[in-house]
Motif scaffolding. Structure first.
Motif, PDB file in Angstrom:
ATOM      1  N   VAL A 126     -13.864 -10.698 -87.006  1.00 42.92           N
ATOM      2  CA  VAL A 126     -12.514 -10.371 -87.450  1.00 42.92           C
ATOM      3  C   VAL A 126     -12.575  -9.068 -88.240  1.00 42.92           C
ATOM      4  CG1 VAL A 126     -10.534 -11.108 -88.827  1.00 42.92           C
ATOM      5  CG2 VAL A 126     -11.863 -12.796 -87.539  1.00 42.92           C
ATOM      6  N   GLU A 127     -11.656  -8.157 -87.978  1.00 38.41           N
ATOM      7  CA  GLU A 127     -11.609  -6.878 -88.676  1.00 38.41           C
ATOM      8  C   GLU A 127     -11.397  -7.103 -90.173  1.00 38.41           C
ATOM      9  OE1 GLU A 127     -12.061  -3.284 -89.527  1.00 38.41           O
ATOM     10  OE2 GLU A 127     -11.831  -3.553 -87.371  1.00 38.41           O
ATOM     11  N   GLN A 128     -12.254  -6.506 -90.994  1.00 41.64           N
ATOM     12  CA  GLN A 128     -12.183  -6.673 -92.440  1.00 41.64           C
ATOM     13  C   GLN A 128     -11.281  -5.658 -93.126  1.00 41.64           C
ATOM     14  OE1 GLN A 128     -13.568  -9.316 -93.948  1.00 41.64           O
ATOM     15  NE2 GLN A 128     -14.217  -9.953 -91.895  1.00 41.64           N
ATOM     16  N   ASP A 129     -10.852  -4.627 -92.388  1.00 39.02           N
ATOM     17  CA  ASP A 129      -9.950  -3.632 -92.947  1.00 39.02           C
ATOM     18  C   ASP A 129      -8.593  -4.286 -93.218  1.00 39.02           C
ATOM     19  OD1 ASP A 129      -8.327  -1.497 -93.590  1.00 39.02           O
ATOM     20  OD2 ASP A 129      -9.095  -0.200 -91.997  1.00 39.02           O
ATOM     21  N   PRO A 130      -8.100  -4.268 -94.470  1.00 41.11           N
ATOM     22  CA  PRO A 130      -6.811  -4.929 -94.764  1.00 41.11           C
ATOM     23  C   PRO A 130      -5.628  -4.292 -94.064  1.00 41.11           C
ATOM     24  CG  PRO A 130      -7.549  -3.625 -96.649  1.00 41.11           C
ATOM     25  CD  PRO A 130      -8.687  -3.642 -95.665  1.00 41.11           C
ATOM     26  N   PHE A 131      -5.787  -3.067 -93.555  1.00 39.76           N
ATOM     27  CA  PHE A 131      -4.692  -2.382 -92.880  1.00 39.76           C
ATOM     28  C   PHE A 131      -4.771  -2.510 -91.357  1.00 39.76           C
ATOM     29  CE2 PHE A 131      -5.499  -0.112 -96.881  1.00 39.76           C
ATOM     30  CZ  PHE A 131      -4.264  -0.258 -97.482  1.00 39.76           C
ATOM     31  N   ARG A 132      -5.739  -3.281 -90.863  1.00 39.27           N
ATOM     32  CA  ARG A 132      -5.880  -3.477 -89.418  1.00 39.27           C
ATOM     33  C   ARG A 132      -5.940  -4.961 -89.116  1.00 39.27           C
ATOM     34  NH1 ARG A 132      -4.974   0.167 -85.682  1.00 39.27           N
ATOM     35  NH2 ARG A 132      -6.763  -0.403 -84.411  1.00 39.27           N
ATOM     36  N   GLN A 133      -5.071  -5.420 -88.223  1.00 40.11           N
ATOM     37  CA  GLN A 133      -5.072  -6.801 -87.751  1.00 40.11           C
ATOM     38  C   GLN A 133      -5.721  -6.802 -86.364  1.00 40.11           C
ATOM     39  OE1 GLN A 133      -3.967  -9.354 -89.617  1.00 40.11           O
ATOM     40  NE2 GLN A 133      -3.225  -8.061 -91.271  1.00 40.11           N
ATOM     41  N   GLN A 134      -7.037  -6.995 -86.341  1.00 34.63           N
ATOM     42  CA  GLN A 134      -7.784  -6.861 -85.100  1.00 34.63           C
ATOM     43  C   GLN A 134      -8.948  -7.838 -85.088  1.00 34.63           C
ATOM     44  OE1 GLN A 134      -8.219  -2.852 -83.211  1.00 34.63           O
ATOM     45  NE2 GLN A 134     -10.390  -3.178 -83.558  1.00 34.63           N
ATOM     46  N   VAL A 135      -9.276  -8.369 -83.893  1.00 34.12           N
ATOM     47  CA  VAL A 135     -10.395  -9.294 -83.740  1.00 34.12           C
ATOM     48  C   VAL A 135     -11.247  -8.851 -82.557  1.00 34.12           C
ATOM     49  CG1 VAL A 135      -9.149 -11.248 -84.763  1.00 34.12           C
ATOM     50  CG2 VAL A 135      -9.052 -10.862 -82.286  1.00 34.12           C
ATOM     51  N   LEU A 136     -12.466  -9.385 -82.505  1.00 39.27           N
ATOM     52  CA  LEU A 136     -13.397  -9.096 -81.411  1.00 39.27           C
ATOM     53  C   LEU A 136     -13.668 -10.389 -80.663  1.00 39.27           C
ATOM     54  CD1 LEU A 136     -15.227  -6.736 -80.261  1.00 39.27           C
ATOM     55  CD2 LEU A 136     -17.088  -7.783 -81.567  1.00 39.27           C
ATOM     56  N   ILE A 137     -13.581 -10.368 -79.324  1.00 39.44           N
ATOM     57  CA  ILE A 137     -13.816 -11.554 -78.506  1.00 39.44           C
ATOM     58  C   ILE A 137     -15.050 -11.349 -77.640  1.00 39.44           C
ATOM     59  CG2 ILE A 137     -11.388 -12.235 -78.491  1.00 39.44           C
ATOM     60  CD1 ILE A 137     -11.140 -10.952 -75.738  1.00 39.44           C
ATOM     61  N   ASN A 138     -15.569 -12.461 -77.089  1.00 38.08           N
ATOM     62  CA  ASN A 138     -16.836 -12.421 -76.362  1.00 38.08           C
ATOM     63  C   ASN A 138     -16.666 -12.264 -74.855  1.00 38.08           C
ATOM     64  OD1 ASN A 138     -15.784 -14.925 -75.790  1.00 38.08           O
ATOM     65  ND2 ASN A 138     -17.703 -16.027 -76.068  1.00 38.08           N
ATOM     66  N   LYS A 139     -15.571 -11.677 -74.421  1.00 36.71           N
ATOM     67  CA  LYS A 139     -15.386 -11.337 -73.013  1.00 36.71           C
ATOM     68  C   LYS A 139     -15.121  -9.841 -72.917  1.00 36.71           C
ATOM     69  CE  LYS A 139     -15.536 -15.621 -71.530  1.00 36.71           C
ATOM     70  NZ  LYS A 139     -16.620 -16.140 -70.663  1.00 36.71           N
ATOM     71  N   GLY A 140     -15.616  -9.230 -71.838  1.00 42.41           N
ATOM     72  CA  GLY A 140     -15.460  -7.790 -71.718  1.00 42.41           C
ATOM     73  C   GLY A 140     -15.243  -7.334 -70.295  1.00 42.41           C
ATOM     74  N   LYS A 141     -15.756  -6.150 -69.995  1.00 43.07           N
ATOM     75  CA  LYS A 141     -15.535  -5.535 -68.696  1.00 43.07           C
ATOM     76  C   LYS A 141     -16.134  -6.365 -67.567  1.00 43.07           C
ATOM     77  CE  LYS A 141     -15.718  -1.163 -68.820  1.00 43.07           C
ATOM     78  NZ  LYS A 141     -16.186   0.239 -68.922  1.00 43.07           N
ATOM     79  N   THR A 142     -17.241  -7.047 -67.834  1.00 43.51           N
ATOM     80  CA  THR A 142     -17.869  -7.865 -66.801  1.00 43.51           C
ATOM     81  C   THR A 142     -17.006  -9.056 -66.403  1.00 43.51           C
ATOM     82  OG1 THR A 142     -19.076  -9.090 -68.528  1.00 43.51           O
ATOM     83  CG2 THR A 142     -20.192  -7.216 -67.501  1.00 43.51           C
TER      84      THR A 142
END
Length: 301
Positions: A126-142
């Motif tokens: 999960v993005e720790q920047d208080p001004f960014r609401q963003q997460v990282l998931i375990n699926k990508g281009k593949t």
């Protein structure tokens, strides 16, 4: 003791050169995306580190599940079994209605969407920047993801894919201040734009006239405008409407239906087109619709 012979440029010169080089690299990356391949390569190297960082939480959840009593697990199994039976019964009705809708629209020679293909993904960071609401998931281009792809959870819309790596992807939440989502009021079809506020569960509906037919409790759903999100997905519920005399627009605040601060799994959505269904390939086991459907390949915004 001072050195008799200096070796190389001074520290100030090195600092200035490093700063200029950093600025040049940032400008090249921002305007021309020359470092995209390097970023993708580094993301592959950093993905195991991100996974290891989330491993303690995963292990604690596994340990918590392991110590549940047998009776609790049996009760949970019975409840899920009953719920599964109810959902399967409802699905049969929906499939019959969908088939009837397809026949009627075929008579009217009207184009339509037949459904959505989905793929389950888990949150890695999960993005720790208080001004960014963003997460990282375990699926990508593949896994076939594309930039702008809609992301939902079990309740409502979560966000959009903004950056793709081979084995992971970044998802911008709908509450981010840089995100805008076309929505409509489910009760009357009134269309507007839901803007992120930077708060994890709040959206703002700007530029609605004071006499607009909207009230507290109204459900907002995706309108399908813009081509990024399929229509009909829940987004938020209106919790505050303020109309001040003399002001041209009302102040409308909505609360997200999705629990963005507690989600662990999300669904990646592909909108399907009937022209592709005939030539489609079987889908994966964790996809929600029958194997006769396939992604349309339409990219979002």
């Amino acid at each position: 003791m001072k050195l008799i012979f200096t070796q190389g440029p001074s520290i100030t010169t090195r600092l200035v050169a490093a700063a200029l080089l950093s600025i040049a690299i940032m400008v090249l990356d921002h305007r021309y995306n020359h470092l995209e391949s390097l970023r993708s390569g580094l993301s592959v190297l950093l993905f195991p580190v991100q996974y290891l960082a989330s491993l303690p939480l995963l292990l604690s959840e596994s340990a918590s599940d392991a110590i549940n009593s047998r009776s609790e697990l049996e009760a949970e199994r019975d409840r899920l079994h009953a719920e599964n039976l109810r959902l399967r019964a409802r699905q049969q009705k929906f499939e019959a209605l969908e088939a009837e809708n397809m026949r009627l629209r075929g008579l009217l020679d009207s184009s339509f969407k037949v459904g959505d293909r989905v793929l389950i993904a888990e949150l890695v960071a999960v993005e720790q920047d208080p001004f960014r609401q963003q997460v990282l998931i375990n699926k990508g281009k593949t896994s076939g993801l594309f930039v702008g792809q809609p992301v939902v959870d079990a309740n409502a819309v979560v966000g959009q894919v903004t950056h793709i790596n081979p084995f992971s992807a970044s998802v911008l939440l709908i509450t981010d201040a840089a995100h805008a989502l076309p929505v409509q009021v489910h009760r009357n079809g009134l269309r507007t734009i839901a803007l992120g506020t930077g708060l994890i569960n709040r959206l703002e509906l700007p530029h609605l006239p004071n006499n607009a037919d909207i009230k507290v409790g109204d459900l907002l759903t995706t309108s399908g405008m813009g081509g990024s999100f399929p229509p009909g997905y829940p987004v938020a519920e209106v919790i505050d409407v303020r109309r001040e005399p003399g002001q041209p627009f009302a102040s409308v605040i909505a609360q997200t239906t999705a629990h963005l601060d507690r989600i662990r799994e999300v669904l990646l959505v592909w909108t399907l087109d009937p022209d592709i269904v005939a030539d489609s390939m079987p889908m994966e086991e964790d996809e929600a619709l029958p194997a006769s459907t396939a992604p349309s390949g339409e990219a979002g915004e």
